[in-house]
Scaffold this motif. Sequence first.
Motif, PDB file in Angstrom:
ATOM      1  N   SER A 193      26.498  58.113  28.899  1.00 25.68           N
ATOM      2  CA  SER A 193      27.533  57.719  27.939  1.00 25.68           C
ATOM      3  C   SER A 193      28.465  56.685  28.547  1.00 25.68           C
ATOM      4  O   SER A 193      28.669  56.636  29.760  1.00 25.68           O
ATOM      5  CB  SER A 193      28.352  58.939  27.500  1.00 25.68           C
ATOM      6  N   VAL A 194      29.038  55.880  27.690  1.00 27.05           N
ATOM      7  CA  VAL A 194      30.061  54.919  28.112  1.00 27.05           C
ATOM      8  C   VAL A 194      31.412  55.611  27.994  1.00 27.05           C
ATOM      9  O   VAL A 194      31.762  56.117  26.929  1.00 27.05           O
ATOM     10  CB  VAL A 194      30.029  53.654  27.238  1.00 27.05           C
ATOM     11  N   PRO A 195      32.198  55.672  29.076  1.00 24.40           N
ATOM     12  CA  PRO A 195      33.500  56.355  28.984  1.00 24.40           C
ATOM     13  C   PRO A 195      34.448  55.650  28.031  1.00 24.40           C
ATOM     14  O   PRO A 195      34.322  54.452  27.768  1.00 24.40           O
ATOM     15  CB  PRO A 195      34.021  56.316  30.426  1.00 24.40           C
ATOM     16  N   LYS A 196      35.390  56.402  27.515  1.00 26.84           N
ATOM     17  CA  LYS A 196      36.389  55.825  26.618  1.00 26.84           C
ATOM     18  C   LYS A 196      37.160  54.711  27.332  1.00 26.84           C
ATOM     19  O   LYS A 196      37.437  54.806  28.529  1.00 26.84           O
ATOM     20  CB  LYS A 196      37.363  56.913  26.147  1.00 26.84           C
ATOM     21  N   GLN A 197      37.507  53.696  26.602  1.00 32.10           N
ATOM     22  CA  GLN A 197      38.222  52.570  27.183  1.00 32.10           C
ATOM     23  C   GLN A 197      39.717  52.874  27.246  1.00 32.10           C
ATOM     24  O   GLN A 197      40.535  52.293  26.529  1.00 32.10           O
ATOM     25  CB  GLN A 197      37.961  51.297  26.375  1.00 32.10           C
ATOM     26  N   ASP A 198      40.051  53.831  28.093  1.00 28.30           N
ATOM     27  CA  ASP A 198      41.460  54.169  28.315  1.00 28.30           C
ATOM     28  C   ASP A 198      42.009  53.223  29.380  1.00 28.30           C
ATOM     29  O   ASP A 198      41.523  53.192  30.503  1.00 28.30           O
ATOM     30  CB  ASP A 198      41.601  55.608  28.787  1.00 28.30           C
ATOM     31  N   GLY A 199      43.020  52.485  29.030  1.00 28.91           N
ATOM     32  CA  GLY A 199      43.519  51.481  29.950  1.00 28.91           C
ATOM     33  C   GLY A 199      42.654  50.233  29.848  1.00 28.91           C
ATOM     34  O   GLY A 199      41.436  50.320  29.716  1.00 28.91           O
ATOM     35  N   SER A 200      43.265  49.082  29.907  1.00 27.25           N
ATOM     36  CA  SER A 200      42.513  47.839  29.783  1.00 27.25           C
ATOM     37  C   SER A 200      41.761  47.548  31.071  1.00 27.25           C
ATOM     38  O   SER A 200      42.075  48.077  32.138  1.00 27.25           O
ATOM     39  CB  SER A 200      43.471  46.686  29.468  1.00 27.25           C
ATOM     40  N   ALA A 201      40.752  46.696  30.963  1.00 28.29           N
ATOM     41  CA  ALA A 201      40.006  46.300  32.154  1.00 28.29           C
ATOM     42  C   ALA A 201      40.928  45.637  33.170  1.00 28.29           C
ATOM     43  O   ALA A 201      40.741  45.789  34.387  1.00 28.29           O
ATOM     44  CB  ALA A 201      38.878  45.345  31.758  1.00 28.29           C
ATOM     45  N   GLU A 202      41.935  44.919  32.658  1.00 28.76           N
ATOM     46  CA  GLU A 202      42.888  44.274  33.567  1.00 28.76           C
ATOM     47  C   GLU A 202      43.700  45.308  34.335  1.00 28.76           C
ATOM     48  O   GLU A 202      43.999  45.133  35.520  1.00 28.76           O
ATOM     49  CB  GLU A 202      43.833  43.356  32.769  1.00 28.76           C
ATOM     50  N   ASP A 203      44.071  46.409  33.670  1.00 28.99           N
ATOM     51  CA  ASP A 203      44.827  47.467  34.352  1.00 28.99           C
ATOM     52  C   ASP A 203      44.018  48.062  35.497  1.00 28.99           C
ATOM     53  O   ASP A 203      44.528  48.247  36.616  1.00 28.99           O
ATOM     54  CB  ASP A 203      45.203  48.563  33.361  1.00 28.99           C
ATOM     55  N   TRP A 204      42.752  48.385  35.216  1.00 24.30           N
ATOM     56  CA  TRP A 204      41.903  48.976  36.254  1.00 24.30           C
ATOM     57  C   TRP A 204      41.713  47.996  37.409  1.00 24.30           C
ATOM     58  O   TRP A 204      41.783  48.390  38.593  1.00 24.30           O
ATOM     59  CB  TRP A 204      40.544  49.363  35.669  1.00 24.30           C
ATOM     60  N   GLU A 205      41.466  46.736  37.097  1.00 22.95           N
ATOM     61  CA  GLU A 205      41.230  45.753  38.157  1.00 22.95           C
ATOM     62  C   GLU A 205      42.503  45.513  38.965  1.00 22.95           C
ATOM     63  O   GLU A 205      42.454  45.326  40.182  1.00 22.95           O
ATOM     64  CB  GLU A 205      40.727  44.440  37.547  1.00 22.95           C
ATOM     65  N   ARG A 206      43.644  45.537  38.303  1.00 18.29           N
ATOM     66  CA  ARG A 206      44.903  45.354  39.017  1.00 18.29           C
ATOM     67  C   ARG A 206      45.138  46.504  39.992  1.00 18.29           C
ATOM     68  O   ARG A 206      45.565  46.287  41.133  1.00 18.29           O
ATOM     69  CB  ARG A 206      46.065  45.262  38.014  1.00 18.29           C
ATOM     70  N   ALA A 207      44.824  47.734  39.554  1.00 12.45           N
ATOM     71  CA  ALA A 207      44.982  48.893  40.441  1.00 12.45           C
ATOM     72  C   ALA A 207      44.012  48.819  41.614  1.00 12.45           C
ATOM     73  O   ALA A 207      44.368  49.141  42.747  1.00 12.45           O
ATOM     74  CB  ALA A 207      44.748  50.191  39.659  1.00 12.45           C
ATOM     75  N   ALA A 208      42.788  48.358  41.348  1.00 13.47           N
ATOM     76  CA  ALA A 208      41.812  48.237  42.429  1.00 13.47           C
ATOM     77  C   ALA A 208      42.223  47.163  43.425  1.00 13.47           C
ATOM     78  O   ALA A 208      42.068  47.327  44.646  1.00 13.47           O
ATOM     79  CB  ALA A 208      40.434  47.929  41.855  1.00 13.47           C
ATOM     80  N   ALA A 209      42.746  46.053  42.917  1.00 13.90           N
ATOM     81  CA  ALA A 209      43.160  44.970  43.805  1.00 13.90           C
ATOM     82  C   ALA A 209      44.316  45.392  44.704  1.00 13.90           C
ATOM     83  O   ALA A 209      44.439  44.916  45.840  1.00 13.90           O
ATOM     84  CB  ALA A 209      43.549  43.743  42.975  1.00 13.90           C
ATOM     85  N   ALA A 210      45.159  46.277  44.205  1.00 12.94           N
ATOM     86  CA  ALA A 210      46.291  46.738  45.003  1.00 12.94           C
ATOM     87  C   ALA A 210      45.881  47.763  46.053  1.00 12.94           C
ATOM     88  O   ALA A 210      46.644  48.038  46.980  1.00 12.94           O
ATOM     89  CB  ALA A 210      47.355  47.345  44.081  1.00 12.94           C
ATOM     90  N   ALA A 211      44.697  48.339  45.905  1.00 11.50           N
ATOM     91  CA  ALA A 211      44.218  49.340  46.859  1.00 11.50           C
ATOM     92  C   ALA A 211      43.402  48.667  47.953  1.00 11.50           C
ATOM     93  O   ALA A 211      43.171  47.460  47.926  1.00 11.50           O
ATOM     94  CB  ALA A 211      43.387  50.392  46.138  1.00 11.50           C
ATOM     95  N   GLN A 212      42.953  49.460  48.908  1.00 11.30           N
ATOM     96  CA  GLN A 212      42.208  48.922  50.027  1.00 11.30           C
ATOM     97  C   GLN A 212      40.831  49.565  50.127  1.00 11.30           C
ATOM     98  O   GLN A 212      40.647  50.732  49.818  1.00 11.30           O
ATOM     99  CB  GLN A 212      42.967  49.154  51.344  1.00 11.30           C
ATOM    100  N   ARG A 213      39.867  48.812  50.533  1.00 13.74           N
ATOM    101  CA  ARG A 213      38.527  49.235  50.900  1.00 13.74           C
ATOM    102  C   ARG A 213      37.941  50.266  49.948  1.00 13.74           C
ATOM    103  O   ARG A 213      37.781  50.002  48.756  1.00 13.74           O
ATOM    104  CB  ARG A 213      38.527  49.739  52.355  1.00 13.74           C
ATOM    105  N   SER A 214      37.628  51.483  50.453  1.00 15.47           N
ATOM    106  CA  SER A 214      36.921  52.462  49.627  1.00 15.47           C
ATOM    107  C   SER A 214      37.760  52.987  48.478  1.00 15.47           C
ATOM    108  O   SER A 214      37.218  53.449  47.464  1.00 15.47           O
ATOM    109  CB  SER A 214      36.423  53.627  50.489  1.00 15.47           C
ATOM    110  N   THR A 215      39.093  52.917  48.590  1.00 13.08           N
ATOM    111  CA  THR A 215      39.934  53.304  47.451  1.00 13.08           C
ATOM    112  C   THR A 215      39.698  52.358  46.281  1.00 13.08           C
ATOM    113  O   THR A 215      39.575  52.784  45.128  1.00 13.08           O
ATOM    114  CB  THR A 215      41.423  53.305  47.836  1.00 13.08           C
TER     115      THR A 215
END
Length: 801
Positions: free
Chosen positions: A387-409
Amino acid sequence: MSTEPETTEDAEPGTPGADSTPGPADRAGSGAADTEQAPDTEGGDAGAGQASDAESTEAGTEHASKAESTEAGAGQASDAQSTETGAEQASDAESTETGDAQASDAQSTETGAEQVSEAEAELRAQQAERERIEQRKAEKKAPIASGTKLSGKAADLLAAVRAVESGEKPVAAVFEEPRPAPRRSAPEPERRPQPVAPEPVATSAAPAPEAVRAVRQVLAEGGAPEALAPQIAAALGEGADEQLRTDPWQLLRIAGVRPEQADGFARALLGAECGPDDERRGRALTGWLLEQAALAGHTALEMPALLAALAQRGVPEPAGAVQDAIAEGEALVFQDALEVKAGAPARSDEEGAEEDEERPVRVLVGLERYALAEESLADGLARLVNSVPKQDGSAEDWERAAAAAQRSTAELIRAVAGQGLVLHTGGEASLAEPAALLNAARSFGLRAWAATHGPIGRNRFAALLRRSGQAADVSERAEEAPADSPVATVSGLLAGLEGPGRDADGALDLDLLVVLDAPQLDVEAAALLTESLPDGARLVLAGDPAVLWSVGPGRVFADLLAARICPQVASRRPDQGPLGELVSGIGIGELNQVEAPGKEVVIVPVRDAGEAVHRTVQLVVDSVPRAIGVPAEETQVITPGHGGAVGTRALNAALKERLNPGPGRFGGFDPGDRIVYSPVPGRALQGRVVTADGEGLHLSCEGENVVVPKERVEQSVRHGWALTAHQAVGSRWPAVVVVLPGDAAQALSRPWVYTAFGRADRHLSVVHGVEQALPRAVAEIPAKPRTTRLPVLLAPQISGT
């Protein structure tokens, strides 16, 4: 010295050549068990595999497994450890007990009770889910009518097994792999009714006094302990006395009763008509062997292993006994196609059809409850993966959170953004990564929750969430999680006692669930979790794959890692310091010597059991508080098992005498005693005794008030200064004293040592009496294999596998 294995996995019941743990002493003239309940955690013990029959009342049976072991003479420190001068010496001999996991007693509720206990609520939720699973499976295939012989595929399978055994046909030529049955569409899953806790199923009433009296009379006639009457009456239901008189081997349905004891009971009742070829005996032994296999972690047994075990028990026609058990609906038979070995020569086009027909299969036999749970788990996991998970939060939000984290996080956040199921592996330091994921998801507005194995882990992770973004120490202890903390225990979440609650459809009211301590999920708990998730939800299973596996049957986390059906993120955060270096080395099979300038690791060699107990008490009461600054109440003792001269019983008695002496006026306990409470098998709650009154024993377990009825105290409460490794899994303490007596060598394995040593945050003392058995266990003894069907069930449902 004899040993009692901590889990039935050590005894490997249900496999050829392995006797299961002996039961209590036989009554004279009958061989019936004088049973005494062995609560194991894990549950009970998180330690011990114990027979968990939630629908039968437990009469406290405890079976000790006796195994001869040589006692090491002079205990010497392992090369891989640093010895502390003047360090206290300590440990030797002790034994491990089969199944210290407490058997849950769903029927022991008091009439007219106004509140539902945690154990009852959990059992109700599980029973409701099992009934729902059984009903769904029944719609796919009509059950075999009780009392009838096999027909169709089941009969063909048994005939094929006999043909292979007799040598008439090779295995590859006997079975044809069936085409996979059509599965429901995963991308658009159909809403299914979900279990709602805690009220869907009423707790079964205790057996009527007249029924218990009738069963007691039958037991007396056969020379069996009359104390078993309530359990038997509850297990067999209406007409239990006549059922038992007609089929005395029904006694094997009670935990702790062994085949030789049931044979003695049957001889006393049936006389000359009783014999080893009695079909009732073969059928009962088949079920008993499958139960023992489940205690050892298997969800099913291969047919040859089951037939060999029956033959070893004196059943003249093992195949007929299995056929009878299947015909009566007491067991299920499966055929699973075997994978073609890599490097096998390719078949020509002309041989293609013949290759499909001759593809080898393995025939398995299992109990219905675990078979249905494993199939339901496979369905639920496939639904998440496809299944495709619900689109909770925009793709930009997820990518912004990932960019702020490091390595495996960052890898974890990106994987969860687009996938319904993600696996995360790592040690203690890696917990910061699920914490960062949870905080990021909640900042997007997702209903995100985490679930841990026990209350200590819950409180620690809640404290880590509060400290996220700060350079705080992960090991800081938290007495109690805040009421608004998005962290629950797995058991509390399923029972409806913790967590977000459920929506109108009965699904958990959340968008993201992060399950920590994932290796501790057995197939039943994992099935309940996946079936309780709403459509479009995301599931993250996180844990350390090197620790001990679950007490219950299955190896869910390991099977999923091996199947590679979803993204896997391996943390690159190493555990720091001498303890982190030591434990990380154990995880890859190396017991390294580490520099410990701050006395983080101390080895205490001992010669015998008496010295081991003395040094352990000295460490906890004096040396660790004085030299390390960790008080006795924050120091945990871990030992391989419960019985023996250096088991948890002996160590707890010695520690109580020094730390909280008293007469034990409340069923052996006094206010202030440190305890471990096992409400159901597979769970161990640490706490302290507060008081006792007419209601029962009052406990405080990690900030939760618990009242244990007085009739349940002996079965479900133990002193807790010393625990087994299974009871300790999922928890950590500032200081840990691991006791390795000379007779514990056979109980040691790499996962056991990794789990025990890894419970320490600041200091580890090893009371060492096993000499070279310790480095040998780390280097050469991995986890014992378990037979499961989850990978085979998943393969046809996952796209691209």
